[in-house]
Design an enzyme around this catalytic site. Structure first.
Site, PDB file in Angstrom:
ATOM      1  N   VAL A   1      -3.440  -6.954   2.869  1.00  0.00           N
ATOM      2  CA  VAL A   1      -2.889  -6.845   1.459  1.00  0.00           C
ATOM      3  C   VAL A   1      -1.449  -6.275   1.824  1.00  0.00           C
ATOM      4  O   VAL A   1      -0.811  -5.578   2.391  1.00  0.00           O
ATOM      5  CB  VAL A   1      -3.437  -5.653   0.744  1.00  0.00           C
ATOM      6  CG1 VAL A   1      -2.727  -5.490  -0.591  1.00  0.00           C
ATOM      7  CG2 VAL A   1      -4.857  -5.896   0.403  1.00  0.00           C
TER       8      VAL A   1
ATOM      9  N   ALA B   1       2.185  -3.164   3.800  1.00  0.00           N
ATOM     10  CA  ALA B   1       1.107  -3.972   3.928  1.00  0.00           C
ATOM     11  C   ALA B   1       0.082  -2.925   4.728  1.00  0.00           C
ATOM     12  O   ALA B   1       0.247  -1.845   5.024  1.00  0.00           O
ATOM     13  CB  ALA B   1       1.386  -5.139   4.725  1.00  0.00           C
ATOM     14  N   LYS B   2      -1.278  -3.631   4.549  1.00  0.00           N
ATOM     15  CA  LYS B   2      -2.248  -2.778   5.270  1.00  0.00           C
ATOM     16  C   LYS B   2      -3.359  -4.049   5.598  1.00  0.00           C
ATOM     17  O   LYS B   2      -3.482  -4.825   4.768  1.00  0.00           O
ATOM     18  CB  LYS B   2      -2.674  -1.775   4.754  1.00  0.00           C
ATOM     19  CG  LYS B   2      -3.592  -0.725   5.471  1.00  0.00           C
ATOM     20  CD  LYS B   2      -2.589   0.334   6.202  1.00  0.00           C
ATOM     21  CE  LYS B   2      -3.235   1.151   6.971  1.00  0.00           C
ATOM     22  NZ  LYS B   2      -2.438   2.038   7.371  1.00  0.00           N
ATOM     23  N   GLY B   3      -4.085  -3.834   6.599  1.00  0.00           N
ATOM     24  CA  GLY B   3      -5.198  -4.962   7.032  1.00  0.00           C
ATOM     25  C   GLY B   3      -6.198  -4.155   7.463  1.00  0.00           C
ATOM     26  O   GLY B   3      -6.287  -2.902   7.867  1.00  0.00           O
TER      27      GLY B   3
ATOM     28  N   ASP C   1      -3.970   1.167  13.724  1.00  0.00           N
ATOM     29  CA  ASP C   1      -4.360   2.212  12.850  1.00  0.00           C
ATOM     30  C   ASP C   1      -5.931   2.646  13.207  1.00  0.00           C
ATOM     31  O   ASP C   1      -6.123   2.316  14.651  1.00  0.00           O
ATOM     32  CB  ASP C   1      -4.481   1.593  11.468  1.00  0.00           C
ATOM     33  CG  ASP C   1      -4.538   2.636  10.511  1.00  0.00           C
ATOM     34  OD1 ASP C   1      -3.813   3.252  10.152  1.00  0.00           O
ATOM     35  OD2 ASP C   1      -5.646   2.697   9.606  1.00  0.00           O
TER      36      ASP C   1
END
Ligand code: NAD
Length: 425
Positions: free
Chosen positions: A69, A114-116, A155
């Site tokens: 995202v 962003a992050k995934g 992460d």
């Protein structure tokens, strides 16, 4: 869980995205944000959902769901971690992506957010399976990432090795090595010195600043750390070395407490050689929910989201809450903590040491010139202290708590760039 049932306890707790949105709403109202900009920033720019086919070690084909995202590129390329876990969800990734935008703005580095994530259980996967999942995920989102577009980082349940695989896959596709395509890589592949410790170090730096405000010294400050992974173990190690008294540590298997202080170097050795925290002999076992409610001056959640909620916030005894994890506190818990006078150093400030040194890594990769560790740590300290002071001063000026102050400061900075760039509508 013990404790009496209050009104708040009957309410449904907010999800990661809902908590982010609730805080965003409060900050936006206080800033008198334009209605159109409010709607634009409340939602991410882009949400990518991929279904990743992977041949497992047993020869069977399995399909995993993955997300990336991208919330905003207003201030620069997107930046944010990739996490693996059985409970990863689009809602969580969406909330964390927005938090990355605010975090990068709080520390004033030129990135968006962003992050995934991939829904999988790393404990049940072999290294080869993890590599295949990582590479295929990278290939699926390849058109949307890169040093100028979106730069992934480690992460939960991902690490330097994961980043090496992403960097290699990206490089194979574009036909040349692009070290700046990810951060949190091994140093020998273009990683930055000091990145491994950066998030934990940042947590310590902001906690030091809070102690200064309260006229406390490190030696009389008892700390409990939840989570003993990248962030928690480094925060515990550095704070122990600096003279703090680490009296409690927990991991997913359970907690350990010793009011005289835990021997952190020995605990690290125990975990490095494959042990779990509660099996270490230097303290008493304690449930990993109860440990959060023990007497201490600093509570440092560094595990996962939604650990401090309206159900347990009233029983938190710490005076300072340093949020090492992302979203460890839900929005309803914020008010309870604030009313009880807990000094909260919000995640988008306190754990921003990681993304700050990720920025340094990206800069070094693009220059092909690497800095000594002392320089990395010095520059990290400068940014963390400055950001802490900015947030606290903003809160005092606008009469809001540190969390809302951090959001307001960040939204203000993002809006300034939007105003200058104009909206391509
Ligand atoms: P990690 O996977 O290395 O470590 C997580 C640790 O938390 C492990 O020790 C695990 O056993 C423990 N844990 C998980 N669930 C738990 C529970 N319910 N109770 C107690 N312990 C539990 O992950 P990490 O990279 O250290 O990330 C931890 C948190 O910090 C996440 O919220 C992440 O988004 C955030 N964060 C990480 C970085 C970074 O640089 N790695 C930067 C900023 C924020």
């Amino acid at each position: 869980m013990g404790g009496s049932m209050g009104v708040m306890e009957t309410e449904r707790e907010l999800s990661v995205y809902e908590s982010m949105a609730a805080r965003f709403d409060v900050a936006a109202r206080k800033l008198n944000l334009d209605g159109g900009i409010y709607h634009y920033l409340r939602k991410p720019n882009r949400e990518i959902i991929v279904h990743i086919p992977v041949i497992m070690d047993n020869g069977k084909l399995e399909v995993f769901d993955g997300f990336r995202v991208q919330h905003s590129i207003a201030r620069g390329p997107c930046k944010g971690g990739v996490r693996y876990g059985p409970n990863v969800s689009l809602d969580e990734i969406r909330g964390l992506a927005a938090e990355m935008t605010w975090k990068c703005a709080v520390v004033n580095i030129p990135f968006g957010g962003a992050k995934g994530g991939i829904i999988c259980d790393p404990e049940k996967l072999s290294v080869q399976e993890l590599e295949r999942i990582t590479r295929r995920y990278t290939a699926e989102i390849l058109d949307y990432i890169g040093p100028e577009r979106d730069v992934p980082a480690p992460d939960m349940n991902t690490n330097e090795q994961t980043m090496a695989w992403i960097m290699d896959t990206y490089s194979m596709h574009v036909r040349h090595t692009v070290t700046a395509s990810v951060t949190g890589k091994p140093i020998d592949l273009g990683g930055s010195r000091g990145r491994r410790e950066a998030t934990g170090r940042g947590c310590m730096i902001v906690t030091d600043q809070a102690l200064k405000r309260f006229g406390r010294d490190r030696a009389s400050t008892r700390v409990i750390v939840q989570g003993f992974g990248n962030v928690g173990s480094q925060a515990a190690r550095l704070m122990h070395e600096a003279g703090y008294k680490i009296i409690g540590v927990t991991d997913i298997h359970g907690g350990l407490i010793n009011t005289n202080g835990l021997d952190i170097p020995k605990l690290l050795e125990h975990v490095r050689s494959g042990g779990v925290v509660p099996d270490f002999s230097g303290g008493e076992k304690i449930d990993n929910v109860e440990i959060l409610e023990q007497d201490c001056e600093v509570l440092l959640p560094a595990a996962t989201e939604s650990q401090i909620t309206s159900r347990n916030a009233a029983r938190i005894k710490a005076r300072i809450l340093t949020e090492g994890a992302n979203s460890p506190t839900t929005a309803p818990a914020d008010d309870i903590l604030f009313d009880r006078g807990v000094f909260v150093i919000p995640d988008i400030l306190s754990n921003a040491g990681g993304v700050t040194v990720s920025y340094f890594e990206w800069v070094q990769d693009r220059q092909g010139y690497f800095w000594p560790e002392g320089m990395v740590n010095e520059r990290l300290k400068h940014i963390m202290v400055q950001s802490f002071n900015d947030v606290v001063a903003y809160g005092e000026k606008h009469n809001v708590n540190n969390r809302i102050a951090a959001y307001m400061l960040a939204i203000d900075r993002v809006c300034l760039t939007l105003k200058m760039r104009g909206i391509y509508a």
